[in-house]
Design an enzyme around this catalytic site. Sequence first.
Site, PDB file in Angstrom:
ATOM      1  N   ASP A 287     -10.046  -3.952  -5.434  1.00  0.00           N
ATOM      2  CA  ASP A 287      -9.255  -2.909  -4.784  1.00  0.00           C
ATOM      3  C   ASP A 287      -9.480  -1.596  -5.527  1.00  0.00           C
ATOM      4  O   ASP A 287      -9.373  -1.560  -6.751  1.00  0.00           O
ATOM      5  CB  ASP A 287      -7.772  -3.293  -4.836  1.00  0.00           C
ATOM      6  CG  ASP A 287      -6.875  -2.432  -3.964  1.00  0.00           C
ATOM      7  OD1 ASP A 287      -7.182  -1.235  -3.784  1.00  0.00           O
ATOM      8  OD2 ASP A 287      -5.850  -2.952  -3.479  1.00  0.00           O
TER       9      ASP A 287
ATOM     10  N   SER B  19       0.836  -1.203   0.000  1.00  0.00           N
ATOM     11  CA  SER B  19       0.000   0.000   0.000  1.00  0.00           C
ATOM     12  C   SER B  19       0.872   1.256   0.000  1.00  0.00           C
ATOM     13  O   SER B  19       1.658   1.456  -0.926  1.00  0.00           O
ATOM     14  CB  SER B  19      -0.966  -0.048   1.188  1.00  0.00           C
ATOM     15  OG  SER B  19      -1.979   0.916   1.067  1.00  0.00           O
TER      16      SER B  19
ATOM     17  N   HIS C  57      -8.362  -4.517  -1.091  1.00  0.00           N
ATOM     18  CA  HIS C  57      -7.139  -3.858  -0.658  1.00  0.00           C
ATOM     19  C   HIS C  57      -6.656  -4.451   0.663  1.00  0.00           C
ATOM     20  O   HIS C  57      -7.450  -4.705   1.571  1.00  0.00           O
ATOM     21  CB  HIS C  57      -7.380  -2.355  -0.488  1.00  0.00           C
ATOM     22  CG  HIS C  57      -6.128  -1.587  -0.194  1.00  0.00           C
ATOM     23  ND1 HIS C  57      -5.176  -1.350  -1.145  1.00  0.00           N
ATOM     24  CD2 HIS C  57      -5.653  -1.028   0.955  1.00  0.00           C
ATOM     25  CE1 HIS C  57      -4.175  -0.667  -0.611  1.00  0.00           C
ATOM     26  NE2 HIS C  57      -4.445  -0.476   0.669  1.00  0.00           N
TER      27      HIS C  57
END
Length: 312
Positions: free
Chosen positions: A256, A158, A286
Amino acid sequence: MTITDEDCLSETLAFNEQFEAAAATRPARGQAPSAATLALLRSNRLGGDTPPVRLPHGRDRVVEGGVKVRVFVPDHVDGVYLHIHGGGWVFGSADGQDDRLWQLAEQARLAVVSVEYRLAPEHPFPAGPDDCEAAARWLVKNAAAEFGTERLLIGGESAGAHLSVVTLLRLRDRHGITGAFRAAHLLFGPYDLSMTPSQRSFGSRPLLSNTDTLRGGYELFTPGMGPEQRRDPEVSPLFADLTGLPPARIVVGTEDPLLDDSLFLAQRWQAAGVPVQLGVVAGAMHGFTLFPLTITERELRRQRDFLAAACR
């Protein structure tokens, strides 16, 4: 685009539904989380509601520039992996996944150096990137003496994936360093902070990340910037010249909001003439690797194999 793990789709989607159903029990990650919410998010492991477990295998150190790192060194070291944690630049920590990093260190024969970079909103851009750059430069200069190898790798999840690319670009553009890092492993990163189409269209679905939480994270990380300013390649690496960067493995799930970011970055990486592998996981939201799923086990194995192979 090749989608993987479709045989696990029913399990993956069922988990997504359970996660959505439990949304009301999780602390809200709005554009300006309260001090109490921020403290709670920072005290617990990413995606969970319990504190992370610190292992005795990890050593806390301070390197050049006063940057804190957490280091894991197995008995046999073939390379060094600079790990940059996720958490939207606002939470997460170098000791937030000791078990995962120690397992990677042992199985891939890597010394793992995880960066404790400064977090927004107390320390907005460019503080976090500055710390990651400093840690990377320290490794370039000292890995051979510290770990017995100059084979360096970089990666993260991320926000950590975003910071990994930013770090590679800074090494190249500010210090003329290319080729020091042999590979990059980039899990579900945001690479366009002005927001790609998939970010804007995802909506408010209460998975680990959605349109609102992404926008809120960008406001905290880059306060006062508008979309045009966030398209600066120093902020959004999707707009950078990627020439000279190392081979990469880029991974994202189909559920995501950052799907486009990985698809577009993989295209840009390839257009720059650099080898790239793209993994798109069926049904994955995600941050899916934070959770006990079959796709997580598979992805961690693929990550280990990619990083280990890069050091051979």
